[in-house]
Design an enzyme around this catalytic site. Structure first.
Site, PDB file in Angstrom:
ATOM      1  N   ARG A  56       0.803  -1.210   0.000  1.00  0.00           N
ATOM      2  CA  ARG A  56       0.000   0.000   0.000  1.00  0.00           C
ATOM      3  C   ARG A  56       0.851   1.282   0.000  1.00  0.00           C
ATOM      4  O   ARG A  56       0.461   2.291  -0.587  1.00  0.00           O
ATOM      5  CB  ARG A  56      -0.927  -0.007   1.204  1.00  0.00           C
ATOM      6  CG  ARG A  56      -2.261   0.563   0.799  1.00  0.00           C
ATOM      7  CD  ARG A  56      -3.253   0.683   1.883  1.00  0.00           C
ATOM      8  NE  ARG A  56      -3.150  -0.304   2.928  1.00  0.00           N
ATOM      9  CZ  ARG A  56      -4.205  -0.793   3.560  1.00  0.00           C
ATOM     10  NH1 ARG A  56      -5.406  -0.424   3.201  1.00  0.00           N
ATOM     11  NH2 ARG A  56      -4.064  -1.636   4.550  1.00  0.00           N
ATOM     12  N   ASP A  97      -3.430  -0.653  -3.435  1.00  0.00           N
ATOM     13  CA  ASP A  97      -4.280  -1.022  -2.310  1.00  0.00           C
ATOM     14  C   ASP A  97      -5.091  -2.235  -2.772  1.00  0.00           C
ATOM     15  O   ASP A  97      -6.059  -2.095  -3.519  1.00  0.00           O
ATOM     16  CB  ASP A  97      -5.188   0.168  -1.949  1.00  0.00           C
ATOM     17  CG  ASP A  97      -6.147  -0.201  -0.823  1.00  0.00           C
ATOM     18  OD1 ASP A  97      -6.161  -1.381  -0.405  1.00  0.00           O
ATOM     19  OD2 ASP A  97      -6.891   0.689  -0.372  1.00  0.00           O
ATOM     20  N   LYS A 158       1.127 -18.237   5.202  1.00  0.00           N
ATOM     21  CA  LYS A 158       0.158 -18.404   6.280  1.00  0.00           C
ATOM     22  C   LYS A 158      -0.191 -17.067   6.922  1.00  0.00           C
ATOM     23  O   LYS A 158       0.592 -16.138   6.773  1.00  0.00           O
ATOM     24  CB  LYS A 158       0.693 -19.391   7.316  1.00  0.00           C
ATOM     25  CG  LYS A 158       1.792 -18.817   8.203  1.00  0.00           C
ATOM     26  CD  LYS A 158       2.228 -19.803   9.231  1.00  0.00           C
ATOM     27  CE  LYS A 158       1.483 -19.665  10.533  1.00  0.00           C
ATOM     28  NZ  LYS A 158       2.144 -18.802  11.533  1.00  0.00           N
ATOM     29  N   ASP A 187       4.680 -23.637   4.144  1.00  0.00           N
ATOM     30  CA  ASP A 187       4.909 -23.872   5.569  1.00  0.00           C
ATOM     31  C   ASP A 187       6.419 -23.795   5.674  1.00  0.00           C
ATOM     32  O   ASP A 187       7.122 -24.711   5.224  1.00  0.00           O
ATOM     33  CB  ASP A 187       4.400 -25.244   6.014  1.00  0.00           C
ATOM     34  CG  ASP A 187       4.563 -25.405   7.512  1.00  0.00           C
ATOM     35  OD1 ASP A 187       5.650 -25.060   8.029  1.00  0.00           O
ATOM     36  OD2 ASP A 187       3.620 -25.849   8.185  1.00  0.00           O
ATOM     37  N   HIS A 188       6.941 -22.708   6.223  1.00  0.00           N
ATOM     38  CA  HIS A 188       8.379 -22.480   6.076  1.00  0.00           C
ATOM     39  C   HIS A 188       9.211 -23.550   6.786  1.00  0.00           C
ATOM     40  O   HIS A 188      10.386 -23.719   6.494  1.00  0.00           O
ATOM     41  CB  HIS A 188       8.770 -21.054   6.503  1.00  0.00           C
ATOM     42  CG  HIS A 188       8.870 -20.844   7.973  1.00  0.00           C
ATOM     43  ND1 HIS A 188       7.796 -20.565   8.767  1.00  0.00           N
ATOM     44  CD2 HIS A 188       9.940 -20.857   8.805  1.00  0.00           C
ATOM     45  CE1 HIS A 188       8.196 -20.421  10.016  1.00  0.00           C
ATOM     46  NE2 HIS A 188       9.489 -20.594  10.077  1.00  0.00           N
ATOM     47  N   LYS A 192      13.228 -25.877   5.921  1.00  0.00           N
ATOM     48  CA  LYS A 192      14.395 -26.022   6.798  1.00  0.00           C
ATOM     49  C   LYS A 192      15.146 -27.298   6.432  1.00  0.00           C
ATOM     50  O   LYS A 192      14.548 -28.371   6.303  1.00  0.00           O
ATOM     51  CB  LYS A 192      13.959 -26.070   8.273  1.00  0.00           C
ATOM     52  CG  LYS A 192      13.399 -24.736   8.786  1.00  0.00           C
ATOM     53  CD  LYS A 192      13.043 -24.828  10.264  1.00  0.00           C
ATOM     54  CE  LYS A 192      12.227 -23.635  10.724  1.00  0.00           C
ATOM     55  NZ  LYS A 192      12.997 -22.470  11.123  1.00  0.00           N
ATOM     56  N   GLU A 226      10.003 -21.521  21.992  1.00  0.00           N
ATOM     57  CA  GLU A 226      10.532 -20.214  21.591  1.00  0.00           C
ATOM     58  C   GLU A 226      10.762 -19.366  22.831  1.00  0.00           C
ATOM     59  O   GLU A 226      10.029 -19.493  23.819  1.00  0.00           O
ATOM     60  CB  GLU A 226       9.534 -19.493  20.686  1.00  0.00           C
ATOM     61  CG  GLU A 226       9.252 -20.209  19.390  1.00  0.00           C
ATOM     62  CD  GLU A 226       8.392 -19.343  18.489  1.00  0.00           C
ATOM     63  OE1 GLU A 226       8.951 -18.683  17.607  1.00  0.00           O
ATOM     64  OE2 GLU A 226       7.170 -19.315  18.693  1.00  0.00           O
ATOM     65  N   ASP A 245      -1.320 -20.938  15.575  1.00  0.00           N
ATOM     66  CA  ASP A 245      -0.107 -20.319  15.028  1.00  0.00           C
ATOM     67  C   ASP A 245       0.991 -21.351  14.761  1.00  0.00           C
ATOM     68  O   ASP A 245       1.753 -21.220  13.809  1.00  0.00           O
ATOM     69  CB  ASP A 245       0.398 -19.262  16.021  1.00  0.00           C
ATOM     70  CG  ASP A 245       1.596 -18.484  15.490  1.00  0.00           C
ATOM     71  OD1 ASP A 245       1.586 -18.135  14.291  1.00  0.00           O
ATOM     72  OD2 ASP A 245       2.543 -18.231  16.261  1.00  0.00           O
ATOM     73  N   HIS A 250       3.146 -25.978  11.422  1.00  0.00           N
ATOM     74  CA  HIS A 250       4.514 -26.508  11.550  1.00  0.00           C
ATOM     75  C   HIS A 250       4.566 -27.844  12.300  1.00  0.00           C
ATOM     76  O   HIS A 250       5.214 -28.789  11.870  1.00  0.00           O
ATOM     77  CB  HIS A 250       5.409 -25.499  12.274  1.00  0.00           C
ATOM     78  CG  HIS A 250       5.301 -24.105  11.732  1.00  0.00           C
ATOM     79  ND1 HIS A 250       5.215 -23.835  10.392  1.00  0.00           N
ATOM     80  CD2 HIS A 250       5.272 -22.892  12.354  1.00  0.00           C
ATOM     81  CE1 HIS A 250       5.137 -22.514  10.205  1.00  0.00           C
ATOM     82  NE2 HIS A 250       5.162 -21.928  11.374  1.00  0.00           N
ATOM     83  N   LYS A 344       5.582 -19.839  23.714  1.00  0.00           N
ATOM     84  CA  LYS A 344       6.398 -18.621  23.682  1.00  0.00           C
ATOM     85  C   LYS A 344       6.947 -18.404  25.088  1.00  0.00           C
ATOM     86  O   LYS A 344       6.342 -18.828  26.076  1.00  0.00           O
ATOM     87  CB  LYS A 344       5.536 -17.413  23.313  1.00  0.00           C
ATOM     88  CG  LYS A 344       4.827 -17.551  21.970  1.00  0.00           C
ATOM     89  CD  LYS A 344       5.560 -16.819  20.877  1.00  0.00           C
ATOM     90  CE  LYS A 344       4.827 -16.862  19.559  1.00  0.00           C
ATOM     91  NZ  LYS A 344       5.721 -16.965  18.404  1.00  0.00           N
TER      92      LYS A 344
HETATM   93  C1  BG6 Z   1       5.676 -18.572  12.541  1.00  0.00           C
HETATM   94  C2  BG6 Z   1       4.813 -18.166  13.698  1.00  0.00           C
HETATM   95  O1  BG6 Z   1       4.935 -19.302  11.602  1.00  0.00           O
HETATM   96  O2  BG6 Z   1       6.765 -19.354  12.997  1.00  0.00           O
HETATM   97  C3  BG6 Z   1       5.625 -17.421  14.743  1.00  0.00           C
HETATM   98  O3  BG6 Z   1       3.762 -17.332  13.244  1.00  0.00           O
HETATM   99  C4  BG6 Z   1       6.844 -18.225  15.135  1.00  0.00           C
HETATM  100  O4  BG6 Z   1       4.829 -17.137  15.897  1.00  0.00           O
HETATM  101  C5  BG6 Z   1       7.615 -18.681  13.908  1.00  0.00           C
HETATM  102  O5  BG6 Z   1       7.666 -17.404  15.954  1.00  0.00           O
HETATM  103  C6  BG6 Z   1       8.723 -19.629  14.284  1.00  0.00           C
HETATM  104  O6  BG6 Z   1       9.534 -19.874  13.161  1.00  0.00           O
HETATM  105  P1  BG6 Z   1      11.062 -20.263  13.334  1.00  0.00           P
HETATM  106  O7  BG6 Z   1      11.529 -20.520  11.944  1.00  0.00           O
HETATM  107  O8  BG6 Z   1      11.736 -19.100  13.993  1.00  0.00           O
HETATM  108  O9  BG6 Z   1      11.073 -21.473  14.196  1.00  0.00           O
END
Ligand code: BG6
Length: 495
Positions: A56, A97, A158, A187-188, A192, A226, A245, A250, A344
């Site tokens: 934006r 936008d 996501k 899904d990152h 990894k 975390e 989340d 994950h 967390k």
């Molecule tokens: C994200 C979550 O998908 O993954 C975050 O939204 C989280 O809350 C993060 O901190 C963790 O990713 P990584 O790669 O740091 O383990």
């Protein structure tokens, strides 16, 4: 990934343009732009790849490049930047936008719509890193502007909804413009290296597969801990909570990789077919097989941190910690609990999979206190990247009071074993696969929906039983009830 994975026509083209929605956002600055620059530095991007950012904010190309330069200086080590000037030259910017229909034509002009339809240009990869509420209007705007042709891929970051119904809505909106084989859901965790290594460990070695079942495995633990708290994502996180989340995506992907049957090949269909079977076999969980928590003020690594309610500025029922006892109802995993735990503000950042094997059926080492323990396999995903098999060995000595045994680790430190290889950002792999058209490490619609179905049932059980999160002190391993959850089965969390 093998060429066999690019079997479909839809994925035989390489993209020569990458259109990034949410280009000024946090993910773009911290991960996407640095990943693209690192790929460029290693000569891995198609020579002509143009990267068009949109968001934006009013900005011109030069200002966007300046923003990107600052992001790179902050988030990518200098040794990985290569020629930044060469990379920055690939970038351009078009303000938009996405919530309104206007502006998509100018965007199409900037992107070069004729190439998107066909012609001798390569394809277009579009990456949506925006609020999911914008997915529908964005896709409609792209469709009207002619940016959804046969050589366009759509990548979604996501959260893909907040429950099964909203996730279906998103999936339907995307499906109206793109076939499933051109939709790439991120899904990152799948990007990894150590997560992919799980597949190598299981399926490139003969050792594990014959014992990878309920005959020999007693239970499995998956921990994603975390130390960070809200990180300024107040409204997003408070609506989501740890279950949606972290567990919905994950952790369930990790569980699926641990539990799936051997796929027939390493390609998108074979791998995802096996994962989805596991996700569909997840047994619905009762509320008393879960523990939720929310952190209160405490200390992490000696530093005082505020409680969740203080960070948020108000009281909330959102869980920042979840522990779940899950089961995969199939022959292989009959009776084997999968304990999942994430939170967390826990004492350390660690992602690991711990596989606890059964005790030997009959011990010949009978002296009391001789220390016989069941074997275990620890797969550390981050920050350490180690695989450790714990074995029993005889303590040296003359054994006058019987043989004494002790657990000894057989440890592979992956960074040492592969010291020559670069440790890459997960998004490097995923962006490259998106550009090339390999879906193996992306999540298919049926997987996402099976994940939501299981998660929705947990949330419904919480509502039915009036479950609200217990408090835990920041810097601890969550509410003590999480320890009780697993100890009542006679086991302990691996720490
Ligand atoms: C994200 C979550 O998908 O993954 C975050 O939204 C989280 O809350 C993060 O901190 C963790 O990713 P990584 O790669 O740091 O383990």
């Amino acid at each position: 990934m093998s060429d066999a994975s690019i079997s479909d026509d839809a994925n035989t083209f390489a993209a020569d343009r990458l259109l990034l929605f949410g280009a000024t956002g946090d993910l773009a600055r911290r991960k996407l732009i640095p990943s693209l620059c690192a790929l460029d530095a290693d000569g891995l991007l198609p020579e002509k790849l143009a990267i068009i950012g949109t968001a934006r904010s009013e900005m011109d190309d030069a200002q966007f490049r300046q923003m990107a330069r600052e992001a790179l200086e902050k988030h990518l080590p200098a040794r990985r930047r290569g020629s930044m000037a060469q990379f920055l030259n690939r970038l351009s910017y078009q303000p938009l936008d996405a919530s309104t229909a206007e502006g998509f034509d100018q965007l199409a002009e900037k992107v070069g719509a004729e190439g998107a339809a066909d012609g001798d240009r390569g394809g277009l990869a579009i990456f949506l890193s925006t609020a999911p509420s914008l997915f529908g209007p964005t896709i409609e705007g792209l469709r009207q502007a002619g940016l959804t042709g046969d050589k366009v891929r759509m990548c979604l970051e996501k959260p893909l909804g907040s429950d099964l119904a909203s996730s279906r809505e998103i999936n339907d909106a995307v499906a109206r413009a793109f076939p499933e084989d051109r939709i790439f859901r991120i899904d990152h965790y799948l990007g990894k290296e150590t997560v992919q290594n799980l597949l190598a460990l299981r399926f490139a070695n003969i050792l594990f597969e014959p014992i990878w079942n309920s005959n020999v495995i007693e239970h499995v633990q998956v921990t994603v801990a975390e130390t960070v708290g809200l990180e300024g994502r107040v409204s997003f996180y408070d609506d989501a909570g740890a279950l949606r989340d972290m567990v919905q995506n994950h952790m369930l992907q990790l569980l699926a990789l641990v539990a799936m049957e051997p796929p027939t090949s390493f390609d998108a269909t074979a791998v995802r077919d096996e994962k989805v079977k596991v996700l569909r076999a997840l047994r619905p969980v009762a509320a008393n097989e879960t523990v939720t928590g929310q952190y209160r003020a405490g200390a992490i690594s000696g530093e005082a941190v505020p409680g969740y309610d203080q960070e948020l500025g108000e009281a909330s029922d959102t869980e920042t910690f979840a522990a779940i006892k899950a089961h995969v109802d199939n022959w292989r995993w009959k009776g084997v609990p999968f304990y999942l735990r994430t939170g967390k503000r826990l004492p350390e950042r660690v992602t690991e999979i711990y596989v606890q094997f059964r005790c030997v059926p009959h011990s010949i080492f009978e002296a009391p206190g001789n220390g016989l323990q069941p074997n275990s396999l620890l797969i550390e995903i981050q920050p350490e990247e180690n695989v450790t098999l714990s074995l029993m060995a005889k303590v040296p000595g003359l054994d006058q009071e019987g043989v004494r045994l002790r657990e000894v680790p057989l440890e592979i430190a992956l960074p040492d074993a592969f010291a020559e290889s670069e440790r890459r950002i997960a998004y490097e792999r995923l962006l490259l696969d998106l550009i090339k058209g390999d879906q193996t490490l992306f999540v298919r619609r049926d997987e996402v929906e099976a994940q939501w179905q299981w998660i929705d049932a947990i949330r419904a059980a919480w509502v039915a039983d009036g479950v609200t999160p217990r408090t835990y002190t920041a810097g601890s391993w969550g509410p003590s009830a999480a320890i009780g959850l697993i100890e009542r089965d006679g086991v302990s969390w691996h720490e």
